[in-house]
Design an enzyme around this catalytic site. Structure first.
Site, short mmCIF file in Angstrom:
data_model
loop_
_atom_site.label_atom_id
_atom_site.label_comp_id
_atom_site.label_asym_id
_atom_site.label_seq_id
_atom_site.Cartn_x
_atom_site.Cartn_y
_atom_site.Cartn_z
N CYS A 81 0.87 -1.34 -0.16
CA CYS A 81 0.03 0.06 -0.06
C CYS A 81 0.99 1.17 -0.11
CB CYS A 81 -0.96 0.00 1.19
SG CYS A 81 -1.85 1.59 1.26
N VAL A 82 0.83 2.06 -0.99
CA VAL A 82 1.78 3.25 -1.09
C VAL A 82 1.72 4.17 -0.02
CG1 VAL A 82 0.19 4.62 -2.52
CG2 VAL A 82 2.58 4.99 -2.88
#
Length: 131
Positions: A81-82
């Site tokens: 997840c960025v």
């Protein structure tokens, strides 16, 4: 038996918790049974699995290398997840350039993705299992 398609969600850190290793062992077991693992989405502290800077002791299991090998052998997407990754200092080359950072540390074979990727998996996979 019909083969099912899976996505795994890993919330636990690479070390100090059992969830990442449990997810890895589950992934190996489902692949051995003929199921398909399309992606592993690393969320929250799970994004630390994607750091190329973690160096376990010689007698410890290297979970990052294990994920990389499994993904390479079975064509599995490893997605961090960025937003969670950036908060924890796990940075891809693209994000390093975008945020004017001196370097990146996302391990080879991992990519940074938004929560939309996880939402797609929830809609398209037969099973999504969280660890």
């Amino acid at each position: 038996m019909n083969a099912l398609s899976y996505t795994l969600v890993v919330n636990g850190a690479n070390y100090g918790q059992q969830s990442s290793r449990s997810a890895y062992l589950f992934a190996c077991a489902l692949l051995a049974k003929g199921h398909q693992l399309n992606s592993v989405f690393f969320y929250r502290d799970g994004v630390t699995n994607g750091s190329q800077l973690a160096v376990p002791a010689n007698d410890e299991f290297d979970i990052t290398k294990a994920w990389q090998a499994l993904a390479s052998e079975h064509d599995i997407a490893l997605e961090t997840c960025v937003a969670a990754a950036l908060r924890r200092g796990i940075v891809s080359e693209q994000e390093a350039q975008q945020h004017d950072l001196p370097s990146s540390n996302l391990a080879t074979g991992f990519e940074q993705a938004g929560l939309g990727r996880l939402a797609e998996a929830l809609l398209s996979q037969d099973r999504v299992v969280q660890f």
